[in-house]
Design an enzyme around this catalytic site. Structure first.
Site, PDB file in Angstrom:
ATOM      1  N   ARG A 224     -12.695  -1.636   5.683  1.00 19.04           N
ATOM      2  CA  ARG A 224     -14.001  -1.374   6.262  1.00 19.04           C
ATOM      3  C   ARG A 224     -15.043  -2.076   5.400  1.00 19.04           C
ATOM      4  O   ARG A 224     -14.856  -2.255   4.191  1.00 19.04           O
ATOM      5  CB  ARG A 224     -14.307   0.129   6.290  1.00 19.04           C
ATOM      6  N   HIS A 272     -14.044  -8.409  13.322  1.00 22.05           N
ATOM      7  CA  HIS A 272     -13.237  -7.190  13.426  1.00 22.05           C
ATOM      8  C   HIS A 272     -12.131  -7.344  14.483  1.00 22.05           C
ATOM      9  O   HIS A 272     -12.028  -6.543  15.428  1.00 22.05           O
ATOM     10  CB  HIS A 272     -14.124  -5.982  13.751  1.00 22.05           C
TER      11      HIS A 272
HETATM   12  P1  NDP Z   1      -2.828   5.063   6.333  1.00 24.21           P
HETATM   13  O1  NDP Z   1      -3.515   6.384   6.271  1.00 24.21           O
HETATM   14  O2  NDP Z   1      -1.447   5.029   6.861  1.00 24.21           O
HETATM   15  O3  NDP Z   1      -2.814   4.398   4.880  1.00 24.21           O
HETATM   16  C1  NDP Z   1      -3.877   4.511   3.999  1.00 24.21           C
HETATM   17  C2  NDP Z   1      -3.418   4.087   2.622  1.00 24.21           C
HETATM   18  O4  NDP Z   1      -4.552   4.060   1.752  1.00 24.21           O
HETATM   19  C3  NDP Z   1      -2.410   5.058   1.997  1.00 24.21           C
HETATM   20  O5  NDP Z   1      -1.426   4.336   1.315  1.00 24.21           O
HETATM   21  C4  NDP Z   1      -3.252   5.848   1.008  1.00 24.21           C
HETATM   22  O6  NDP Z   1      -2.538   6.331  -0.128  1.00 24.21           O
HETATM   23  C5  NDP Z   1      -4.234   4.769   0.569  1.00 24.21           C
HETATM   24  N1  NDP Z   1      -5.432   5.390  -0.013  1.00 24.21           N
HETATM   25  C6  NDP Z   1      -6.302   6.259   0.546  1.00 24.21           C
HETATM   26  N2  NDP Z   1      -7.253   6.628  -0.328  1.00 24.21           N
HETATM   27  C7  NDP Z   1      -6.975   5.975  -1.480  1.00 24.21           C
HETATM   28  C8  NDP Z   1      -7.562   5.958  -2.763  1.00 24.21           C
HETATM   29  N3  NDP Z   1      -8.639   6.703  -3.060  1.00 24.21           N
HETATM   30  N4  NDP Z   1      -7.001   5.182  -3.717  1.00 24.21           N
HETATM   31  C9  NDP Z   1      -5.906   4.438  -3.451  1.00 24.21           C
HETATM   32  N5  NDP Z   1      -5.294   4.414  -2.252  1.00 24.21           N
HETATM   33  C10 NDP Z   1      -5.815   5.187  -1.284  1.00 24.21           C
HETATM   34  O7  NDP Z   1      -3.794   4.116   7.182  1.00 24.21           O
HETATM   35  P2  NDP Z   1      -3.444   2.787   8.025  1.00 24.21           P
HETATM   36  O8  NDP Z   1      -2.531   1.935   7.233  1.00 24.21           O
HETATM   37  O9  NDP Z   1      -3.029   3.139   9.395  1.00 24.21           O
HETATM   38  O10 NDP Z   1      -4.910   2.129   8.141  1.00 24.21           O
HETATM   39  C11 NDP Z   1      -5.685   1.861   6.993  1.00 24.21           C
HETATM   40  C12 NDP Z   1      -7.071   1.377   7.364  1.00 24.21           C
HETATM   41  O11 NDP Z   1      -7.020   0.057   7.876  1.00 24.21           O
HETATM   42  C13 NDP Z   1      -7.805   2.140   8.461  1.00 24.21           C
HETATM   43  O12 NDP Z   1      -8.365   3.339   7.966  1.00 24.21           O
HETATM   44  C14 NDP Z   1      -8.860   1.153   8.898  1.00 24.21           C
HETATM   45  O13 NDP Z   1     -10.004   1.302   8.083  1.00 24.21           O
HETATM   46  C15 NDP Z   1      -8.214  -0.202   8.606  1.00 24.21           C
HETATM   47  N6  NDP Z   1      -7.855  -0.921   9.846  1.00 24.21           N
HETATM   48  C16 NDP Z   1      -8.531  -2.074  10.151  1.00 24.21           C
HETATM   49  C17 NDP Z   1      -8.232  -2.801  11.276  1.00 24.21           C
HETATM   50  C18 NDP Z   1      -8.913  -4.074  11.590  1.00 24.21           C
HETATM   51  O14 NDP Z   1      -8.761  -4.607  12.701  1.00 24.21           O
HETATM   52  N7  NDP Z   1      -9.658  -4.652  10.668  1.00 24.21           N
HETATM   53  C19 NDP Z   1      -7.204  -2.329  12.236  1.00 24.21           C
HETATM   54  C20 NDP Z   1      -6.518  -1.133  11.795  1.00 24.21           C
HETATM   55  C21 NDP Z   1      -6.855  -0.455  10.644  1.00 24.21           C
HETATM   56  P3  NDP Z   1      -1.357   7.411   0.005  1.00 24.21           P
HETATM   57  O15 NDP Z   1      -0.188   6.658   0.604  1.00 24.21           O
HETATM   58  O16 NDP Z   1      -1.086   7.820  -1.389  1.00 24.21           O
HETATM   59  O17 NDP Z   1      -1.855   8.502   0.905  1.00 24.21           O
HETATM   60  C1  OXD Z   2      -8.882   0.409  13.553  1.00 26.32           C
HETATM   61  C2  OXD Z   2      -9.709  -0.762  13.594  1.00 26.32           C
HETATM   62  O1  OXD Z   2      -9.148   1.257  12.712  1.00 26.32           O
HETATM   63  O2  OXD Z   2      -9.674  -1.486  14.596  1.00 26.32           O
HETATM   64  O3  OXD Z   2      -7.934   0.511  14.350  1.00 26.32           O
HETATM   65  O4  OXD Z   2     -10.424  -1.064  12.639  1.00 26.32           O
END
Ligand code: NDP
Ligand code: OXD
Length: 309
Positions: A224, A272
């Site tokens: 983000r 995005h």
């Molecule tokens: P998940 O919830 O599966 O994974 C999130 C990961 O981030 C986990 O490994 C988690 O750790 C880690 N995390 C969270 N907080 C912290 C922290 N404070 N310090 C270190 N690591 C942390 O989410 P997704 O993989 O499904 O998606 C991740 C993000 O990707 C979404 O929230 C979105 O913002 C972004 N996204 C962007 C897209 C785009 O088109 N640009 C499309 C899809 C997603 P732990 O494993 O220990 O819980």
């Molecule tokens: C998502 C994104 O979170 O598109 O799926 O960013």
């Protein structure tokens, strides 16, 4: 009982069609079409006006239309009891991998540089980088990140991931927690940010953390926009510490036309689109969560509102 969609997405037709195909018995309507708000228990949302769900007295759950939920979590008017679920989808994870690979290969093989030379009719060789020669580090090694890391590793990259917790055993090197962040960044040539935006991760890519990356490293942000401190990224690019940045997400979207990122020679921008959820692919899990909500059963892909993801 209908599903209501509240979203800034202009064309919702593919979503409505896909949901109706997944369960023809369910009516799917948009917020403006709702006649009786007390009949709604389940909503589908993306970038909606905060506070709007206070109008739905019997709402029990909201599903994000994507993987991220920051747009829902940040709604301070959302009643505590409403559960939040999100999308996890192998197709979406793989789209994210393909975007990542394209951006990395552009960097390694200098495609943007050569395209600019073509525009200027300049014939100039420049040495490229090899897959075996770069270390990829991914912050946010969760559902999508783990998929990307495994696929990059299978393609010959040296990879490592960073997460909040140790989690389950994974086939790549994994760092976790704030205590291991510096070591992780010290060993990363191309940093991918795929964190969820939470109170803990807001502004995580700032001058002090970017300085932990080796000289001439590169950042890819698909998490983000709030993860990056914009002015400090520009400062690190201008000082030469960072060699470039590929940005898919921004603090304000669409990125304002006068934002300095647009014209920065070391910044590559996409709007995005690292992945766009495929309604047909994600409709079955949304419908499943609709039924679970109505039947008061545990939901799939739930979000911990306290933790923020
Ligand atoms: P998940 O919830 O599966 O994974 C999130 C990961 O981030 C986990 O490994 C988690 O750790 C880690 N995390 C969270 N907080 C912290 C922290 N404070 N310090 C270190 N690591 C942390 O989410 P997704 O993989 O499904 O998606 C991740 C993000 O990707 C979404 O929230 C979105 O913002 C972004 N996204 C962007 C897209 C785009 O088109 N640009 C499309 C899809 C997603 P732990 O494993 O220990 O819980
Ligand atoms: C998502 C994104 O979170 O598109 O799926 O960013």
């Amino acid at each position: 009982m209908p599903i209501v969609i509240v979203s800034d997405i202009k064309n919702l037709e593919p979503w409505i069609k896909a949901l109706k195909k997944a369960d023809p018995a369910i009516d799917v309507i948009t917020h403006n079409e709702v006649k009786d708000k007390s009949a709604i228990e389940f909503a589908l949302a993306w970038n909606y006006p905060h506070g709007i769900f206070s109008e739905y007295p019997r709402l029990k759950a909201i599903s994000s239309m994507g993987a991220g939920v920051d747009h829902i979590i940040n709604d301070k008017f959302l009643p505590e009891h409403i559960r939040i679920v999100r999308i996890t989808d192998p197709l979406l994870s793989n789209d994210m991998f393909e975007y990542t690979l394209a951006v990395i290969m552009n960097r390694l093989r200098l495609l943007t540089y050569f395209q600019e030379n073509q525009r200027l009719r300049i014939w100039k060789k420049r040495m490229y980088m090899r897959i075996s020669g770069v270390r990829i580090g991914l912050m946010g090694a969760g559902t999508i990140g783990s998929h990307i890391l495994s696929k990059l590793q299978n393609s010959g990259f040296k990879v490592s991931g960073w997460a909040r917790t140790r989690g389950n055993k994974v086939p790549y090197k994994k760092y976790y927690g704030s205590g291991q962040m510096e070591k992780f960044l010290n060993n990363t040539d191309i940093l991918i940010c795929l964190l969820p935006l939470t109170a803990e991760t807001y502004g995580i890519l700032n001058k002090s953390t970017m300085k932990m990356l080796p000289e001439k490293s590169w950042i890819i942000n698909m998490g983000r926009g709030g993860h990056i401190v914009d002015e400090e990224l520009i400062e690190m690019l201008d000082s030469g510490h960072l060699d470039g940045a590929s940005l898919d997400v921004f603090r304000e979207e669409p990125l304002p036309v006068d934002h300095p990122f647009w014209s920065h020679p070391k910044i590559f921008i996409t709007p995005h689109i690292a992945s766009l959820p495929d309604p047909g692919s994600v409709a079955p899990q949304i419908i499943e969560n609709y039924h679970r909500t109505i039947e008061n059963r545990p939901l799939l892909n739930t979000v911990d509102r306290q933790r923020g993801y």
